[in-house]
Design an enzyme around this catalytic site. Structure first.
Site, PDB file in Angstrom:
ATOM      1  N   LEU A 564       3.949   4.814   0.196  1.00  0.00           N
ATOM      2  CA  LEU A 564       3.955   5.893  -0.793  1.00  0.00           C
ATOM      3  C   LEU A 564       4.531   5.436  -2.133  1.00  0.00           C
ATOM      4  O   LEU A 564       4.006   5.752  -3.197  1.00  0.00           O
ATOM      5  CB  LEU A 564       4.760   7.090  -0.261  1.00  0.00           C
ATOM      6  CG  LEU A 564       4.791   8.334  -1.166  1.00  0.00           C
ATOM      7  CD1 LEU A 564       3.383   8.861  -1.403  1.00  0.00           C
ATOM      8  CD2 LEU A 564       5.663   9.420  -0.533  1.00  0.00           C
ATOM      9  N   GLN A 567       1.939   3.514  -3.888  1.00  0.00           N
ATOM     10  CA  GLN A 567       0.786   4.279  -4.349  1.00  0.00           C
ATOM     11  C   GLN A 567       1.087   5.037  -5.642  1.00  0.00           C
ATOM     12  O   GLN A 567       0.233   5.181  -6.505  1.00  0.00           O
ATOM     13  CB  GLN A 567       0.352   5.279  -3.268  1.00  0.00           C
ATOM     14  CG  GLN A 567      -0.167   4.632  -1.995  1.00  0.00           C
ATOM     15  CD  GLN A 567      -0.477   5.656  -0.932  1.00  0.00           C
ATOM     16  OE1 GLN A 567      -0.854   6.791  -1.249  1.00  0.00           O
ATOM     17  NE2 GLN A 567      -0.301   5.300   0.330  1.00  0.00           N
ATOM     18  N   CYS A 568       2.315   5.535  -5.771  1.00  0.00           N
ATOM     19  CA  CYS A 568       2.705   6.289  -6.956  1.00  0.00           C
ATOM     20  C   CYS A 568       3.224   5.339  -8.036  1.00  0.00           C
ATOM     21  O   CYS A 568       3.683   4.238  -7.741  1.00  0.00           O
ATOM     22  CB  CYS A 568       3.795   7.310  -6.611  1.00  0.00           C
ATOM     23  SG  CYS A 568       3.287   8.532  -5.382  1.00  0.00           S
ATOM     24  N   THR A 569       3.133   5.800  -9.283  1.00  0.00           N
ATOM     25  CA  THR A 569       3.685   5.023 -10.388  1.00  0.00           C
ATOM     26  C   THR A 569       5.174   5.313 -10.462  1.00  0.00           C
ATOM     27  O   THR A 569       5.609   6.299 -11.053  1.00  0.00           O
ATOM     28  CB  THR A 569       2.996   5.408 -11.712  1.00  0.00           C
ATOM     29  OG1 THR A 569       1.581   5.267 -11.558  1.00  0.00           O
ATOM     30  CG2 THR A 569       3.476   4.524 -12.844  1.00  0.00           C
ATOM     31  N   VAL A 570       5.954   4.447  -9.821  1.00  0.00           N
ATOM     32  CA  VAL A 570       7.404   4.643  -9.770  1.00  0.00           C
ATOM     33  C   VAL A 570       8.029   3.850 -10.913  1.00  0.00           C
ATOM     34  O   VAL A 570       8.071   2.621 -10.886  1.00  0.00           O
ATOM     35  CB  VAL A 570       7.978   4.193  -8.406  1.00  0.00           C
ATOM     36  CG1 VAL A 570       9.489   4.380  -8.385  1.00  0.00           C
ATOM     37  CG2 VAL A 570       7.321   4.977  -7.277  1.00  0.00           C
TER      38      VAL A 570
END
Length: 708
Positions: A564, A567-570
């Site tokens: 996760l 997948q996300c732009t952290v």
């Protein structure tokens, strides 16, 4: 009240009226041309004879009272001529840059200076040739362009006779004259007013012969009027409606009559109209006695004339904010900061280039939202956002164009929600939202999806063709490949912003391989892509590279089989605003650089070229780190094996079109095989570095260094 005081000739003060169009035009003139220049500005006022028994006419300022904004014109307005309802009167405007400066003006000194001009015109005879000079006026003002409020004060300088003129008699013209004289005078005045050559001449002579025939003449015809058998009236267009007082213009007219012709008894006509025709019932005829001393005309008389505001000697103030259309107010306020930049900080700022450039934003997430808002702040008005995602609950905190309402009921499409938000922020923006996915290499499509993907490719190509600048703001590397290819093919200004957790990259792509640098025009930011000569600059250097030029592998699927957090732009929340701001500043610098997209890459503290541009250096790449709170500029040149912008790839795209794109999408190694990267990687794997065992590794000179 004594009889002497009752016999004094008393005048109705001139009244002013300022049309809103005057303030709108002055605001534009101040912002776009005058800047901080507070030099006196010639203006023109207009008035006409009174045309109603209960209402006086005012001296009026209109938009045309001011000079034109065109750069090739002088700051002198063009007077109108031949308009019976608009007698032109010359004036002067003193506008200060601060409200303190407005209140500090020496009003008595300014009044005397304008009165001196009138007196000089009388003495030299200029007022006889051009009688409008007798009604010169003065306006002082301060324009608060942030609040759209205007402080102003009129003065109508009037020369004072010493002692004042005495009034012998004042009656309606119909009672002073015989019926035949009144009828003849009415006819003569109507002819005077209907002639284009005299309609707006506000001072004149009237002669009436023994046969009751009236003739209206110019002031310069005074000598022709001398006849003992003729009655002579000194006529003027009287803006006043009062039955017992002549209007303000008579004051300077009497000064001229006394100084120029040395008359002691003056019969005057206060000419007034009704529905556009001479009205001898409203018009007045009076007799004034002038008993000035012999030396009166040897020195300039004293003057009065500051207009009263509800009986008090104070300036007026008007606010146009409430009466203006909200959208128009928003446009004016949005442009204010940019126009103020041109006053001192950046006179060369090209606002038309910014307002006309069409920007395409690929990605409406954290970066897209920030870039869109920053573009509007710079005056960009044409923005298109492309995204196929929907607003999630986690988005509004980081993506500034969205609110909780956009997340409800499954979420609104980002592209459309972002456009609605932009229009709420600034109604004048020309924004469009496009919901579509960007086809990506490494994401194969089956035969059923193929036509839909090709439609997306064509649609993206059409969007890029229709815009001047493209921002690559998507989440994944592979989603930037097709736009990079299409932009290189059409030679569009292309800017990439990419984020890591605490680092960022902002870069401008170089020009495509099939274009050259002549004829760049910052007004449109579009360069021709019809020429097919490989670009080389004057120093023989390669063109600047694109986002993919440093890669040794083709872009591939970066989203599958990811946790996760992958997948996300952290990213650190402050990173996106920094990168977005730099991306927009990079575009603005390109638009203001004489070489535009073809400009070489500058490096901090080492500017290439002979002179620095007004906006500073124009880097190729900006890489920053929040972990180190650092930033550096780099230059990277194009690669002959780039999977997105080399001439091999673009030639293949031009030859095969959509077939080439499908191959790149469906076959992971296609781009690497085409560009020679496959062979390069094989060679690298087979290469072994043979170290000199006898080298003590003590650190040699420059020969031990390799320039990469």
């Amino acid at each position: 009240m004594s009889k002497k005081e009752e016999a004094l000739l008393q005048f109705a003060p001139m009244q002013s009226s300022v049309d809103e169009g005057f303030w709108h035009r002055f605001s534009s003139l101040k912002l776009n041309k005058l800047g901080i220049d507070d030099s006196p500005l010639p203006i023109i006022g207009f008035y006409a004879p009174c045309s109603h028994s209960q209402v006086s006419n005012h001296l009026t300022l209109l938009a045309e009272s001011l000079p034109s904004e065109s750069s090739d014109s002088s700051l002198v307005p063009e007077p109108s001529s031949g308009n019976r309802n608009k007698c032109s009167v010359p004036g002067i405007l003193y506008n200060t840059n601060t409200v303190e400066g407005f209140h500090a003006l020496d009003k008595m000194k300014l009044l005397k200076e304008e009165a001196a001009k009138i007196w000089n015109d009388i003495v030299t005879g200029k007022a006889v040739e051009d009688c409008s000079m007798l009604s010169r006026f003065l306006l002082i003002s301060f324009a608060d362009l942030k609040k759209w409020s205007f402080h102003y004060w009129f003065a109508f300088p009037a020369l004072m006779l010493d002692p004042p003129a005495a009034l012998v008699n004042l009656r309606p013209a119909s009672q002073w004259l015989s019926a035949a004289e009144a009828e003849s005078l009415s006819t003569a005045c109507n002819e005077w007013r209907n002639s284009k050559s005299t309609a707006d001449v506000p001072f004149f002579l009237v002669t009436i012969d023994p046969q009751s025939r009236a003739t209206v003449r110019l002031l310069k015809d005074w000598d022709a009027c001398q006849s003992d058998a003729h009655k002579i009236l000194f006529g003027f267009y009287d803006p006043c409606h009062l039955p017992n007082n002549p209007g303000w213009p008579l004051r300077n007219f009497l000064a001229l009559i006394s100084a120029k012709w040395n008359l002691k008894s003056v019969q005057f006509l206060c000419y007034r109209e009704n529905r556009g025709f001479a009205d001898m019932g409203l018009s007045l005829v009076g007799e004034a006695l002038i008993t000035v001393s012999e030396g009166w005309k040897n020195t300039m008389p004293n003057a009065v004339g500051w207009e009263l505001n509800k009986g008090r000697k104070v300036p007026r103030c008007i606010s146009l904010a409430q009466s203006m259309d909200p959208t128009r107010l928003a446009v004016s306020a949005a442009d204010l900061n940019l126009k103020l930049m041109r006053w001192r900080a950046l006179p060369s700022l090209n606002l038309s280039a910014l307002s006309s450039v069409k920007c395409l934003l690929l990605g409406a997430g954290t970066l897209g939202c920030q870039v869109a808002r920053m573009l509007m702040a710079w005056g960009v008005r044409k923005i298109t956002l492309v995204d196929n995602g929907k607003v999630a609950m986690s988005n509004p905190l980081r993506q500034s164009l969205y609110t909780l309402d956009d997340c409800l009921n499954g979420g609104s499409f980002k592209a459309t929600a972002a456009v609605e938000s932009l229009k709420r922020i600034f109604p004048a923006v020309e924004a469009e939202g496009v919901v579509m996915a960007i086809p990506m290499p490494g994401h194969p499509v089956n035969s059923q999806e193929q036509e839909s993907v090709l439609d997306d490719c064509r649609r993206l190509s059409d969007l890029i063709d229709a815009h001047d600048s493209v921002f690559l703001l998507t989440d994944t590397r592979e989603s930037r490949w097709l736009p990079t290819l299409l932009c290189a093919n059409t030679n569009k200004i292309t800017i990439t912003a990419a984020l890591g957790f605490d680092s960022f990259l902002v870069m401008r792509h170089g020009a495509g391989p099939f274009s050259h640098a002549h004829g760049f025009n910052a007004e449109t930011a579009i360069s021709s892509s019809a020429d097919v000569h490989k670009i080389k600059d004057a120093k023989g250097k390669h063109r600047l590279g694109c986002y993919f030029c440093n890669d040794v592998v083709a872009p591939t699927d970066s989203t599958s089989n990811r946790t996760l957090d992958q997948q996300c732009t952290v990213t650190r929340p402050g990173l996106a605003p920094i990168a977005s701001a730099l991306a927009v500043e990079l575009l603005v610098s390109i638009l203001h650089h004489p070489e535009g997209i073809f400009a070489e890459g500058d490096i901090s503290n080492n500017v290439i070229g002979t002179s620095e541009q007004p906006l500073g250096i124009l880097p190729h790449q900006i890489r920053g780190s929040l972990a180190q709170f650092s930033q550096m500029t780099l230059v990277g040149y194009s690669s002959p094996s780039c999977t997105a912008c080399c001439d091999t790839v673009l030639s293949e795209y031009r030859n095969k079109g959509m077939e080439f794109i499908l191959q790149a999408i469906n076959h992971p190694t296609y781009l690497e095989d085409l560009t020679g990267l496959t062979e390069l990687m094989k060679s690298a794997s087979a290469f072994s570095l043979d170290w000199d065992k006898d080298d003590d590794g003590g650190g040699g000179g420059d020969e031990d260094c390799v320039e990469i």
